[in-house]
Scaffold this active site. Structure first.
Site, PDB file in Angstrom:
ATOM      1  N   TYR A  71      67.064  15.908  54.686  1.00 11.99           N
ATOM      2  CA  TYR A  71      67.787  14.177  54.474  1.00 11.99           C
ATOM      3  C   TYR A  71      68.537  13.635  54.193  1.00 11.99           C
ATOM      4  O   TYR A  71      69.086  13.221  54.079  1.00 11.99           O
ATOM      5  CB  TYR A  71      67.046  13.444  53.461  1.00 11.99           C
ATOM      6  CG  TYR A  71      64.942  13.509  53.876  1.00 11.99           C
ATOM      7  CD1 TYR A  71      64.760  13.381  55.131  1.00 11.99           C
ATOM      8  CD2 TYR A  71      64.121  13.967  52.800  1.00 11.99           C
ATOM      9  CE1 TYR A  71      62.820  13.604  54.931  1.00 11.99           C
ATOM     10  CE2 TYR A  71      62.709  14.166  53.158  1.00 11.99           C
ATOM     11  CZ  TYR A  71      62.302  13.830  54.598  1.00 11.99           C
ATOM     12  OH  TYR A  71      60.896  13.964  53.966  1.00 11.99           O
ATOM     13  N   ASP A 129      45.565   9.009  50.604  1.00 13.57           N
ATOM     14  CA  ASP A 129      46.771   9.990  50.607  1.00 13.57           C
ATOM     15  C   ASP A 129      46.883   9.372  49.926  1.00 13.57           C
ATOM     16  O   ASP A 129      47.227   8.575  49.276  1.00 13.57           O
ATOM     17  CB  ASP A 129      47.547  10.055  52.050  1.00 13.57           C
ATOM     18  CG  ASP A 129      48.510  10.870  51.809  1.00 13.57           C
ATOM     19  OD1 ASP A 129      48.881  11.409  50.214  1.00 13.57           O
ATOM     20  OD2 ASP A 129      49.496  11.270  53.013  1.00 13.57           O
ATOM     21  N   TYR A 172      54.016   6.663  55.211  1.00 12.11           N
ATOM     22  CA  TYR A 172      54.427   7.945  54.926  1.00 12.11           C
ATOM     23  C   TYR A 172      53.515   8.916  54.682  1.00 12.11           C
ATOM     24  O   TYR A 172      52.548   8.361  53.512  1.00 12.11           O
ATOM     25  CB  TYR A 172      55.775   7.783  54.018  1.00 12.11           C
ATOM     26  CG  TYR A 172      56.152   9.165  53.888  1.00 12.11           C
ATOM     27  CD1 TYR A 172      57.197   9.731  55.185  1.00 12.11           C
ATOM     28  CD2 TYR A 172      55.821  10.240  53.078  1.00 12.11           C
ATOM     29  CE1 TYR A 172      57.395  11.234  54.591  1.00 12.11           C
ATOM     30  CE2 TYR A 172      56.590  11.438  53.052  1.00 12.11           C
ATOM     31  CZ  TYR A 172      56.658  11.926  53.821  1.00 12.11           C
ATOM     32  OH  TYR A 172      57.589  13.561  53.938  1.00 12.11           O
ATOM     33  N   LYS A 209      51.907  16.305  45.305  1.00 11.49           N
ATOM     34  CA  LYS A 209      52.538  16.093  44.179  1.00 11.49           C
ATOM     35  C   LYS A 209      52.822  16.904  43.066  1.00 11.49           C
ATOM     36  O   LYS A 209      52.971  17.369  42.013  1.00 11.49           O
ATOM     37  CB  LYS A 209      52.964  15.410  44.340  1.00 11.49           C
ATOM     38  CG  LYS A 209      53.889  14.514  45.724  1.00 11.49           C
ATOM     39  CD  LYS A 209      54.665  13.543  46.019  1.00 11.49           C
ATOM     40  CE  LYS A 209      56.112  13.925  47.386  1.00 11.49           C
ATOM     41  NZ  LYS A 209      55.267  12.765  47.935  1.00 11.49           N
TER      42      LYS A 209
END
Ligand SMILES: *Cc1c(COP(=O)(O)O)cnc(C)c1O
Length: 434
Positions: free
Chosen positions: A16, A238, A144, A267
């Site tokens: 990014y 999610d 996202y 994560k």
């Protein structure tokens, strides 16, 4: 500058990042606790847990010991036709921890791939039941779900990469989160209208992360789950960001008493030490794949799935949530939440601040007006903290083990930088040029 830095930098492509204009990345020598030690000798307090992974802080001795021990006996073996203790222990523990009959675990190595697997599960679930037309996915504004092609198609079109890759991605349906009565009717109508072609709805429960740290309440989540059940559409949660205590509960779904059909975890699964993800399905989802027909089997299998080192790290990480291990993580999250509420609240009064939101160990300050991300990031590093705003939010998601003093340093840095910006927005042009 060190030799490895000068020689290596010209060969690195950062995520990014506009490489033509980006500030030079900071070289890290070591990490410990809530701190990142830089090559130039400085130490930064980490406000974002390395993309929300390092929930126990860095270099936790219990995780390190588990990984070292695993390394000595079985660093890796393929997971087709073969199984091993760390993965099976982990699967059993996840099934016990997760609500309801979420009990079948498919391991992968990244969050995006965990979502891809969930999508395959949902589409193939209906196919195996003879409903081949149920293939489309509903996602929410500000969502996202990852960077791969199928997951990009489930990110907010305005913040994601939809336009860039339009035409190469599946066309999915975006909905507004049903946060009030009018939106609930609209959501219901959407599922009613498209239900015959819908495989699943995917949601980040309670907190939407990389799409802007937006928060919604448990009733909204409960309504989504109830509507999915009523219209025979699977619900994929999610929890890659919210899972493992970040929202205040072990899993955000618990707060709404929701048991999704499939849940994605990653994560903080290994406490930020090794890449690992899990897609966990409810019993009825798994059972739809049991058949004499070989093509009814789930067709996925990453080379490094269920890597034993990563599974050992995840097992050790789960030990640290266990109250018996004297690590009251959820109490630490509650304390962080209270401190974030108190210390970020004054930011509300600053010029150029639209909103302050706190949920669990997540504090977000939504900015308004011109935003100079490069300048903001640089100021945070100068103040000795690792805080990396994106889009229009400055946020804190510290390791749960952070001390009250360290957290106060983080919130003070946020206040100071946003105060400087507020003053500049009123007068000096430097902060508004970008
Ligand atoms: C980070 C994240 C992903 C993607 O995970 P990667 O490991 O970066 O592929 C997906 N969904 C959510 C909610 C995330 O926060």
């Amino acid at each position: 500058m060190s030799d490895w830095l000068t020689k290596g930098l010209p060969h690195i492509w950062l995520p990014y990042t506009q490489m033509a204009t980006a500030a030079a990345p900071l070289a890290v020598m070591a990490t410990h606790g809530a701190r990142i030690r830089l090559a130039d000798g400085r130490e930064l307090i980490d406000g974002i847990s390395s993309w929300w992974t390092a929930c126990h802080g860095y270099n936790h001795p219990h995780i390190r010991a588990a990984v070292e021990q695993q390394l000595a006996t079985l660093p890796h073996v393929m997971f087709a036709g073969l199984v091993h203790e760390p993965a099976l222990r982990l699967a059993h523990r996840l099934a016990a921890l997760l609500p309801g009959d979420l009990e079948r675990v498919f391991f992968t190595e990244s969050g995006s791939v965990a979502v891809e697997v969930a999508l395959k599960m949902a589409i193939q679930y209906w196919r195996n039941k003879g409903q081949v037309e149920k293939q489309r996915i509903v996602y929410f504004r500000h969502a996202y779900h990852g960077d791969t092609f199928a997951t990009m198609a489930l990110c907010d079109p305005e913040e994601g990469m939809h336009t860039l890759f339009a035409g190469t991605m599946p066309d999915q349906l975006m909905a507004e989160l049903p946060t009030d009565e009018r939106l609930r009717c609209a959501f219901d109508l959407l599922l009613e209208t498209h239900g015959k072609r819908l495989a699943a709805v995917i949601i980040e429960p309670l907190v939407q992360g990389a799409g802007g740290m937006k928060m919604h309440d448990a009733q909204t989540l409960a309504f989504v789950a109830e509507a999915c059940a009523r219209h025979r559409v699977l619900l994929i949660a999610d929890e890659i960001m919210t899972g493992f205590g970040r929202s205040g509960r072990m899993f955000a779904c618990e707060e709404a008493n929701v048991v999704p059909d499939v849940i994605c975890l990653s994560k903080a699964l290994t406490g930020g030490t090794l890449p690992l993800a899990a897609t966990v399905a409810r019993r009825h989802v798994f059972e739809a794949f049991l058949s004499d027909d070989p093509s009814a089997a789930l067709m996925h299998g990453p080379t490094y799935m269920a890597n034993p080192l990563a599974c050992a790290a995840a097992n050790a990480s789960l030990d640290l949530f266990d109250p018996g291990h004297n690590s009251p993580r959820l109490e630490q999250v509650a304390a962080i939440e209270a401190q974030l509420r108190e210390q970020l609240a004054p930011c509300r009064e600053l010029a150029g601040v639209a909103e302050v939101r706190v949920k669990g160990a997540i504090g977000a300050v939504e900015l308004a007006g011109a935003i100079d991300l490069k300048r903001l990031r640089q100021r945070f590093a100068e103040l000795g903290v690792w805080v990396r705003p994106f889009g229009s939010v400055v946020y804190l998601m510290p390791p749960f083990i952070i001390s009250a003093g360290e957290l106060a340093t983080l919130t003070a840095a946020v206040s100071q930088v946003l105060t400087e910006r507020a003053e500049a927005l009123k007068g000096m042009p430097t902060w508004t040029q970008y």
